[in-house]
Design a protein around this motif. Sequence first.
Motif, PDB file in Angstrom:
ATOM      1  N   LYS A 160     -15.159 -51.094  88.893  1.00 53.85           N
ATOM      2  CA  LYS A 160     -16.432 -50.889  88.200  1.00 53.85           C
ATOM      3  C   LYS A 160     -16.894 -49.475  88.530  1.00 53.85           C
ATOM      4  O   LYS A 160     -17.063 -49.128  89.707  1.00 53.85           O
ATOM      5  CB  LYS A 160     -17.463 -51.912  88.660  1.00 53.85           C
ATOM      6  CG  LYS A 160     -18.808 -51.819  87.942  1.00 53.85           C
ATOM      7  CD  LYS A 160     -19.754 -52.903  88.453  1.00 53.85           C
ATOM      8  CE  LYS A 160     -21.117 -52.820  87.780  1.00 53.85           C
ATOM      9  NZ  LYS A 160     -22.056 -53.843  88.333  1.00 53.85           N
ATOM     10  N   LEU A 161     -17.101 -48.644  87.504  1.00 56.16           N
ATOM     11  CA  LEU A 161     -17.305 -47.216  87.729  1.00 56.16           C
ATOM     12  C   LEU A 161     -18.136 -46.601  86.615  1.00 56.16           C
ATOM     13  O   LEU A 161     -18.164 -47.116  85.494  1.00 56.16           O
ATOM     14  CB  LEU A 161     -15.957 -46.507  87.838  1.00 56.16           C
ATOM     15  CG  LEU A 161     -15.056 -46.369  86.600  1.00 56.16           C
ATOM     16  CD1 LEU A 161     -13.869 -45.467  86.930  1.00 56.16           C
ATOM     17  CD2 LEU A 161     -14.576 -47.673  86.031  1.00 56.16           C
ATOM     18  N   PRO A 162     -18.819 -45.490  86.892  1.00 59.36           N
ATOM     19  CA  PRO A 162     -19.567 -44.805  85.826  1.00 59.36           C
ATOM     20  C   PRO A 162     -18.625 -44.246  84.769  1.00 59.36           C
ATOM     21  O   PRO A 162     -17.489 -43.862  85.078  1.00 59.36           O
ATOM     22  CB  PRO A 162     -20.290 -43.678  86.573  1.00 59.36           C
ATOM     23  CG  PRO A 162     -20.291 -44.082  88.015  1.00 59.36           C
ATOM     24  CD  PRO A 162     -19.043 -44.870  88.213  1.00 59.36           C
ATOM     25  N   VAL A 163     -19.107 -44.155  83.546  1.00 60.23           N
ATOM     26  CA  VAL A 163     -18.262 -43.703  82.441  1.00 60.23           C
ATOM     27  C   VAL A 163     -17.726 -42.292  82.683  1.00 60.23           C
ATOM     28  O   VAL A 163     -16.567 -42.001  82.399  1.00 60.23           O
ATOM     29  CB  VAL A 163     -19.059 -43.773  81.112  1.00 60.23           C
ATOM     30  CG1 VAL A 163     -18.348 -42.995  80.015  1.00 60.23           C
ATOM     31  CG2 VAL A 163     -19.238 -45.228  80.689  1.00 60.23           C
TER      32      VAL A 163
ATOM     33  N   ILE B 241     -23.748 -44.619  82.760  1.00 63.49           N
ATOM     34  CA  ILE B 241     -23.754 -46.074  82.707  1.00 63.49           C
ATOM     35  C   ILE B 241     -22.423 -46.599  83.232  1.00 63.49           C
ATOM     36  O   ILE B 241     -21.394 -45.921  83.157  1.00 63.49           O
ATOM     37  CB  ILE B 241     -24.013 -46.587  81.274  1.00 63.49           C
ATOM     38  CG1 ILE B 241     -24.425 -48.064  81.298  1.00 63.49           C
ATOM     39  CG2 ILE B 241     -22.803 -46.363  80.362  1.00 63.49           C
ATOM     40  CD1 ILE B 241     -25.023 -48.564  79.993  1.00 63.49           C
ATOM     41  N   TYR B 242     -22.441 -47.799  83.796  1.00 61.26           N
ATOM     42  CA  TYR B 242     -21.236 -48.358  84.398  1.00 61.26           C
ATOM     43  C   TYR B 242     -20.377 -49.089  83.375  1.00 61.26           C
ATOM     44  O   TYR B 242     -20.889 -49.799  82.509  1.00 61.26           O
ATOM     45  CB  TYR B 242     -21.590 -49.318  85.540  1.00 61.26           C
ATOM     46  CG  TYR B 242     -21.784 -48.611  86.865  1.00 61.26           C
ATOM     47  CD1 TYR B 242     -20.738 -48.486  87.769  1.00 61.26           C
ATOM     48  CD2 TYR B 242     -23.009 -48.044  87.203  1.00 61.26           C
ATOM     49  CE1 TYR B 242     -20.907 -47.842  88.979  1.00 61.26           C
ATOM     50  CE2 TYR B 242     -23.188 -47.391  88.407  1.00 61.26           C
ATOM     51  CZ  TYR B 242     -22.124 -47.290  89.294  1.00 61.26           C
ATOM     52  OH  TYR B 242     -22.286 -46.636  90.487  1.00 61.26           O
ATOM     53  N   THR B 243     -19.072 -48.908  83.493  1.00 61.17           N
ATOM     54  CA  THR B 243     -18.086 -49.671  82.752  1.00 61.17           C
ATOM     55  C   THR B 243     -17.157 -50.331  83.768  1.00 61.17           C
ATOM     56  O   THR B 243     -17.287 -50.117  84.986  1.00 61.17           O
ATOM     57  CB  THR B 243     -17.296 -48.755  81.785  1.00 61.17           C
ATOM     58  OG1 THR B 243     -16.417 -49.565  80.990  1.00 61.17           O
ATOM     59  CG2 THR B 243     -16.473 -47.730  82.528  1.00 61.17           C
ATOM     60  N   GLN B 244     -16.219 -51.136  83.286  1.00 59.37           N
ATOM     61  CA  GLN B 244     -15.260 -51.800  84.169  1.00 59.37           C
ATOM     62  C   GLN B 244     -13.887 -51.773  83.515  1.00 59.37           C
ATOM     63  O   GLN B 244     -13.780 -51.756  82.281  1.00 59.37           O
ATOM     64  CB  GLN B 244     -15.663 -53.253  84.436  1.00 59.37           C
ATOM     65  CG  GLN B 244     -17.007 -53.421  85.113  1.00 59.37           C
ATOM     66  CD  GLN B 244     -17.294 -54.874  85.458  1.00 59.37           C
ATOM     67  OE1 GLN B 244     -16.424 -55.612  85.918  1.00 59.37           O
ATOM     68  NE2 GLN B 244     -18.544 -55.293  85.242  1.00 59.37           N
TER      69      GLN B 244
END
Length: 302
Positions: free
Chosen positions: A101-104, A204-207
């Motif tokens: 899980k990490l920022p774009v 924003i976070y994506t995974q």
Amino acid sequence: MPVTPEQQAEIDALREAPRETLRTVSEGMERHLYVPHQVLDHGFVRVVDYMGDDAAICQAARVSYGRGTKSVQNDEGLIRYLMRHWHSTPFEMCEVKFHVKLPVFVARQWIRHRTANVNEYSARYSILDREFYIPAPEHLAAQSGVNNQGRGEVLQGEEAQRVLNLLREDAMRSYDHYEAMLAQDDNQQGLARELARMNLPANIYTQWYWKVDLHNLLHFLRLRADAHAQYEIRAYADAMCRIAADWVPAAFAAFRDYRMDAVSLSAQAVAALKRRLAGEVVTQENSGMAAREWREFQEVWG
């Protein structure tokens, strides 16, 4: 919160239901399996599957039929030889699958490492959570004056607070508009998710699931766990270094000795070092090195 209560319950259930297997098992990696390691403010990295261990590297190198054909000492020596002489295919026999899980904006750096299998959370299908990366004050820095892609001094006082406020306000405003565009009621149909996502900020976070063999993982770590890498991606690389050190301790120790903590010299730098050892005064002008390489040479050798 990096992991939701529902996700944690699923992780606990998986760890409480061990299964017998005939596969190679790394005891060090078993301790990490499924466990999320928090990174940044809302991110994490966790292992969801893996294959192989130190012995699998040696088995592939010897093309042997099973474990125990050589001593542990011989195995470590072989692994160090393979690493020292840049033999890659035996290390490709080990693989690991991470859930990250990490920022774009970190993901866009990360994806440049193309030697992996990736499947990312779809913002066309699902709605992203209201989670944004906001740097801690000690990581809020000005542009470097000597490195066009690096940071300089840490921002202080009112300026730091002004920047933090802008980051939070812009992120929240963008997400408010994202929700407003998606909303469906009697007055509006709501914009498609694949279009509404374009308004979201890069923090924003994506995974994603990221599956990679050990050789390419170590290449990733050599670049991204380096002190010159951007802090945010380095934080993930550091967590993965700790995991890899438990998974394949002999291979990771060799990697640290021959890659991470080693120094690579050009032909000009080797010649300059030999001249210095012979008592000659070597300068940038007579070294054959460009100014930047000379600075890097001096950082190591003085």
